[in-house]
Design a protein around this motif. Structure first.
Motif, PDB file in Angstrom:
ATOM      1  N   GLU A 231      41.643  55.565  38.680  1.00  0.00           N
ATOM      2  CA  GLU A 231      40.605  55.208  37.715  1.00  0.00           C
ATOM      3  C   GLU A 231      41.120  54.065  36.853  1.00  0.00           C
ATOM      4  OE1 GLU A 231      39.519  58.535  35.314  1.00  0.00           O
ATOM      5  OE2 GLU A 231      39.299  59.913  37.004  1.00  0.00           O
ATOM      6  N   ARG A 232      40.236  53.487  36.048  1.00  0.00           N
ATOM      7  CA  ARG A 232      40.670  52.468  35.099  1.00  0.00           C
ATOM      8  C   ARG A 232      41.573  53.083  34.035  1.00  0.00           C
ATOM      9  NH1 ARG A 232      35.247  51.443  35.917  1.00  0.00           N
ATOM     10  NH2 ARG A 232      34.775  49.412  36.887  1.00  0.00           N
ATOM     11  N   VAL A 233      42.475  52.283  33.518  1.00  0.00           N
ATOM     12  CA  VAL A 233      43.327  52.722  32.412  1.00  0.00           C
ATOM     13  C   VAL A 233      42.502  52.748  31.128  1.00  0.00           C
ATOM     14  CG1 VAL A 233      45.301  52.065  30.967  1.00  0.00           C
ATOM     15  CG2 VAL A 233      45.458  51.887  33.460  1.00  0.00           C
ATOM     16  N   THR A 234      42.661  53.814  30.362  1.00  0.00           N
ATOM     17  CA  THR A 234      41.985  53.945  29.077  1.00  0.00           C
ATOM     18  C   THR A 234      43.020  54.197  27.976  1.00  0.00           C
ATOM     19  OG1 THR A 234      41.684  56.336  29.347  1.00  0.00           O
ATOM     20  CG2 THR A 234      39.941  54.891  30.202  1.00  0.00           C
ATOM     21  N   GLU A 235      42.553  54.314  26.727  1.00  0.00           N
ATOM     22  CA  GLU A 235      43.467  54.515  25.604  1.00  0.00           C
ATOM     23  C   GLU A 235      44.245  55.813  25.711  1.00  0.00           C
ATOM     24  OE1 GLU A 235      41.320  54.247  21.973  1.00  0.00           O
ATOM     25  OE2 GLU A 235      40.933  52.085  22.148  1.00  0.00           O
ATOM     26  N   ASP A 236      43.669  56.813  26.377  1.00  0.00           N
ATOM     27  CA  ASP A 236      44.354  58.104  26.472  1.00  0.00           C
ATOM     28  C   ASP A 236      45.099  58.281  27.791  1.00  0.00           C
ATOM     29  OD1 ASP A 236      42.184  58.322  28.150  1.00  0.00           O
ATOM     30  OD2 ASP A 236      41.590  60.331  27.468  1.00  0.00           O
ATOM     31  N   THR A 237      45.258  57.202  28.560  1.00  0.00           N
ATOM     32  CA  THR A 237      45.946  57.293  29.846  1.00  0.00           C
ATOM     33  C   THR A 237      47.405  57.681  29.658  1.00  0.00           C
ATOM     34  OG1 THR A 237      44.508  55.715  30.980  1.00  0.00           O
ATOM     35  CG2 THR A 237      46.733  55.980  31.858  1.00  0.00           C
ATOM     36  N   THR A 238      47.833  58.638  30.438  1.00  0.00           N
ATOM     37  CA  THR A 238      49.251  59.004  30.496  1.00  0.00           C
ATOM     38  C   THR A 238      49.659  59.042  31.969  1.00  0.00           C
ATOM     39  OG1 THR A 238      48.722  61.366  30.548  1.00  0.00           O
ATOM     40  CG2 THR A 238      49.132  60.378  28.381  1.00  0.00           C
ATOM     41  N   GLY A 239      50.958  59.094  32.213  1.00  0.00           N
ATOM     42  CA  GLY A 239      51.433  59.220  33.585  1.00  0.00           C
ATOM     43  C   GLY A 239      51.561  57.881  34.285  1.00  0.00           C
ATOM     44  N   PRO A 240      51.619  57.916  35.612  1.00  0.00           N
ATOM     45  CA  PRO A 240      51.914  56.699  36.373  1.00  0.00           C
ATOM     46  C   PRO A 240      50.686  55.818  36.568  1.00  0.00           C
ATOM     47  CG  PRO A 240      51.665  58.537  37.871  1.00  0.00           C
ATOM     48  CD  PRO A 240      51.554  59.109  36.478  1.00  0.00           C
ATOM     49  N   MET A 241      50.947  54.544  36.874  1.00  0.00           N
ATOM     50  CA  MET A 241      49.891  53.583  37.140  1.00  0.00           C
ATOM     51  C   MET A 241      50.213  52.803  38.407  1.00  0.00           C
ATOM     52  SD  MET A 241      49.340  51.833  33.373  1.00  0.00           S
ATOM     53  CE  MET A 241      50.998  51.117  33.431  1.00  0.00           C
ATOM     54  N   LEU A 242      49.169  52.392  39.098  1.00  0.00           N
ATOM     55  CA  LEU A 242      49.292  51.371  40.147  1.00  0.00           C
ATOM     56  C   LEU A 242      49.215  50.026  39.455  1.00  0.00           C
ATOM     57  CD1 LEU A 242      49.222  50.575  43.237  1.00  0.00           C
ATOM     58  CD2 LEU A 242      46.740  50.418  42.937  1.00  0.00           C
ATOM     59  N   ILE A 243      50.274  49.234  39.544  1.00  0.00           N
ATOM     60  CA  ILE A 243      50.281  47.947  38.846  1.00  0.00           C
ATOM     61  C   ILE A 243      50.196  46.758  39.803  1.00  0.00           C
ATOM     62  CG2 ILE A 243      51.521  48.848  36.847  1.00  0.00           C
ATOM     63  CD1 ILE A 243      54.063  47.461  37.958  1.00  0.00           C
ATOM     64  N   GLY A 244      50.302  47.002  41.102  1.00  0.00           N
ATOM     65  CA  GLY A 244      50.209  45.909  42.048  1.00  0.00           C
ATOM     66  C   GLY A 244      50.215  46.407  43.475  1.00  0.00           C
ATOM     67  N   TYR A 245      49.797  45.551  44.371  1.00  0.00           N
ATOM     68  CA  TYR A 245      49.874  45.849  45.799  1.00  0.00           C
ATOM     69  C   TYR A 245      49.922  44.528  46.542  1.00  0.00           C
ATOM     70  CZ  TYR A 245      44.924  44.598  45.852  1.00  0.00           C
ATOM     71  OH  TYR A 245      43.738  43.925  45.706  1.00  0.00           O
ATOM     72  N   GLY A 246      50.509  44.567  47.711  1.00  0.00           N
ATOM     73  CA  GLY A 246      50.558  43.386  48.557  1.00  0.00           C
ATOM     74  C   GLY A 246      50.212  43.748  49.983  1.00  0.00           C
ATOM     75  N   GLU A 247      49.551  42.850  50.665  1.00  0.00           N
ATOM     76  CA  GLU A 247      49.145  43.087  52.049  1.00  0.00           C
ATOM     77  C   GLU A 247      49.393  41.831  52.881  1.00  0.00           C
ATOM     78  OE1 GLU A 247      45.355  45.640  52.396  1.00  0.00           O
ATOM     79  OE2 GLU A 247      45.077  44.500  50.542  1.00  0.00           O
ATOM     80  N   ALA A 248      49.727  42.020  54.131  1.00  0.00           N
ATOM     81  CA  ALA A 248      49.901  40.899  55.040  1.00  0.00           C
ATOM     82  C   ALA A 248      49.711  41.382  56.464  1.00  0.00           C
ATOM     83  CB  ALA A 248      51.292  40.279  54.882  1.00  0.00           C
ATOM     84  N   SER A 249      49.303  40.475  57.342  1.00  0.00           N
ATOM     85  CA  SER A 249      49.178  40.796  58.759  1.00  0.00           C
ATOM     86  C   SER A 249      49.704  39.613  59.552  1.00  0.00           C
ATOM     87  CB  SER A 249      47.717  41.093  59.123  1.00  0.00           C
ATOM     88  OG  SER A 249      47.616  41.471  60.479  1.00  0.00           O
ATOM     89  N   ASP A 250      50.979  39.697  59.955  1.00  0.00           N
ATOM     90  CA  ASP A 250      51.576  38.553  60.641  1.00  0.00           C
ATOM     91  C   ASP A 250      51.241  38.525  62.128  1.00  0.00           C
ATOM     92  OD1 ASP A 250      53.641  40.108  62.124  1.00  0.00           O
ATOM     93  OD2 ASP A 250      54.543  40.378  60.156  1.00  0.00           O
ATOM     94  N   ALA A 251      50.774  39.684  62.684  1.00  0.00           N
ATOM     95  CA  ALA A 251      50.337  39.754  64.083  1.00  0.00           C
ATOM     96  C   ALA A 251      51.370  39.176  65.044  1.00  0.00           C
ATOM     97  CB  ALA A 251      48.991  39.031  64.257  1.00  0.00           C
ATOM     98  N   HIS A 252      52.671  39.391  64.724  1.00  0.00           N
ATOM     99  CA  HIS A 252      53.726  38.847  65.578  1.00  0.00           C
ATOM    100  C   HIS A 252      53.720  39.505  66.958  1.00  0.00           C
ATOM    101  CE1 HIS A 252      57.672  37.625  67.014  1.00  0.00           C
ATOM    102  NE2 HIS A 252      57.996  38.900  67.151  1.00  0.00           N
ATOM    103  N   HIS A 253      53.549  40.834  66.982  1.00  0.00           N
ATOM    104  CA  HIS A 253      53.620  41.569  68.247  1.00  0.00           C
ATOM    105  C   HIS A 253      52.906  42.894  68.049  1.00  0.00           C
ATOM    106  CE1 HIS A 253      55.471  44.054  71.457  1.00  0.00           C
ATOM    107  NE2 HIS A 253      55.623  42.912  72.091  1.00  0.00           N
ATOM    108  N   MET A 254      52.388  43.455  69.134  1.00  0.00           N
ATOM    109  CA  MET A 254      51.631  44.700  69.016  1.00  0.00           C
ATOM    110  C   MET A 254      52.472  45.845  68.457  1.00  0.00           C
ATOM    111  SD  MET A 254      49.374  46.685  71.893  1.00  0.00           S
ATOM    112  CE  MET A 254      48.147  45.373  71.947  1.00  0.00           C
TER     113      MET A 254
END
Length: 396
Positions: A231-254
């Motif tokens: 969910e979105r972070v709010t003023e009462d948020t506690t605990g862990p957060m997702l702060i980033g992600y990265g994706e790639a598809s190099d399709a080098h080999h099956m």
């Protein structure tokens, strides 16, 4: 990117049911692998099997979805207060504003295999004549039905990065205002297709897998289910957060990673950039670390050249086996446990470190504060994903 709150999360694997069972096993360096007793024909390997799954059918109102994969999903959904968290989100936002975004590589193919083994005059046997099962979308459809959710319902099937990539899907949908919350995660269960399929590629080890060991002999296949509520972070948020992600598809080999780790490197840089952090800010990395020759070789070199010696890194597949499409969410949950408990999991199974490994590797469990962590998931076809997590109050 604006961070997302991880309101609840859970996992079930060969290590046990729920977060505390996983934390206890990791603390005790107690793995869950055992000799294969699952396949329909003998196969000399070790597996990570969830005990007792055969004795726990779905409730009658969900019987249409009955299969091993959905049984495991249902088991995991009932752990760690997760059902209550999702029902609360549905109450606050409305059923159409909560998405179900799940990753899987095999879905309920085990039920389809059984059906073909028991064909009745060339037709699917009556007890398995349920079209909702024989589709890659079975898992997501089941979870949406179980929670009576009406928001976007999406299946991601990018091999072993599947249940990591769904975090990115959730972030984009929430940022664009399409939804207010998302159930993300995934489930994959043992079946002949994966056991004999990976064996045909000569990737399955005849002994418990040994990630990053110089003498490693291949993977051990496991099964797992895990889920998180974002969910979105709010003023009462506690605990862990997702702060980033990265994706790639190099399709080098099956089935073989790029020899210089191109796609993995792009996914890593993408995650760091979205999180607004540097490599030196990362306290722990949960590595993909399958114990295959090429994956570990490429990933060890990537970590050694990209991170300072103070960053700790390990693979936890020596505990659970490679849970394929569920690996992303299972190892994300283990990463969040490392943050919760201040404990780096050891790299179970390795006794002779691969020379390519740098000083970042945590070969045994370590007590240490983990403020920022990454989790790597690399799939066949060059489908790579990296997730970045932080505690509330850390850089985002």
């Amino acid at each position: 990117m604006p961070p997302l709150s991880i309101r609840a999360y859970t996992a079930t694997s060969a290590l046990g049911r729920g977060l505390d069972a996983h934390a206890d096993a990791l603390l005790a360096s107690r793995g869950g692998l055992e000799p294969n007793d699952f396949s329909s024909a003998p196969l000399d390997c070790w597996i990570g099997r969830v005990a007792g799954l055969e004795e726990e059918p779905l409730p009658p109102e969900l019987a249409e979805w009955e299969c091993r994969n959905n049984r495991l999903a249902w088991l995991a959904l009932r752990q760690d207060g997760f059902i209550d968290a999702v029902r609360d989100a549905r109450e606050r936002y409305g059923a159409s504003r909560v998405a179900v975004l799940l990753g899987t590589s095999t879905s309920s193919i085990g039920a389809t295999e059984e059906g073909y083994r028991r064909l009745d005059h060339g037709r699917m046997p009556a007890d398995l004549h349920r079209p909702v099962l024989h589709t890659p979308h079975s898992l997501a459809g089941f979870v949406a039905t179980a929670f009576d959710l009406e928001g976007p319902c999406l299946t991601v099937a990018t091999a072993c990065s599947s249940s990591a990539k769904v975090f990115g899907n959730a972030e984009r949908m929430i940022r664009l205002g399409l939804i207010d919350a998302a159930v993300v995660g995934g489930t994959d269960t043992l079946c002949d297709s994966v056991l004999f399929g990976f064996n045909s590629l000569e990737l399955v080890s005849g002994e418990p897998c040994r990630p990053f060991d110089a003498n490693r002999g291949g993977i051990s296949i496991g099964e797992a289910a895990g889920f998180a509520l974002l969910e979105r972070v709010t003023e009462d948020t506690t605990g862990p957060m997702l702060i980033g992600y990265g994706e790639a598809s190099d399709a080098h080999h099956m089935s073989t990673p790029h020899p210089e780790g191109l796609g993995a490197d792009i996914a890593l840089r993408d995650a760091l950039a979205r999180a607004g952090i540097e490599a030196g800010d990362v306290d722990y990395i949960n590595l993909h670390g399958t114990a295959s020759q090429k994956n570990d070789e490429v990933e060890a070199a990537l970590v050694a050249r990209s991170f300072p010696a103070t960053t700790r890194a390990s693979s936890t597949k020596g505990f659970t086996g490679h849970t394929l499409g569920a690996a992303g969410i299972l190892e994300a949950a283990i990463t969040l446990l490392a943050m919760r408990d201040g404990r780096i999991p050891g790299n179970l199974g390795a006794t002779t470190p691969d020379p390519l490994c740098g000083p970042q590797m945590a070969w045994t469990s370590e007590q240490r504060e983990v403020r920022i962590a990454l989790s790597n998931s690399f799939g066949f076809g060059g489908n790579n994903a990296c997730l970045a997590f932080a505690q509330v109050g850390e850089p985002a």
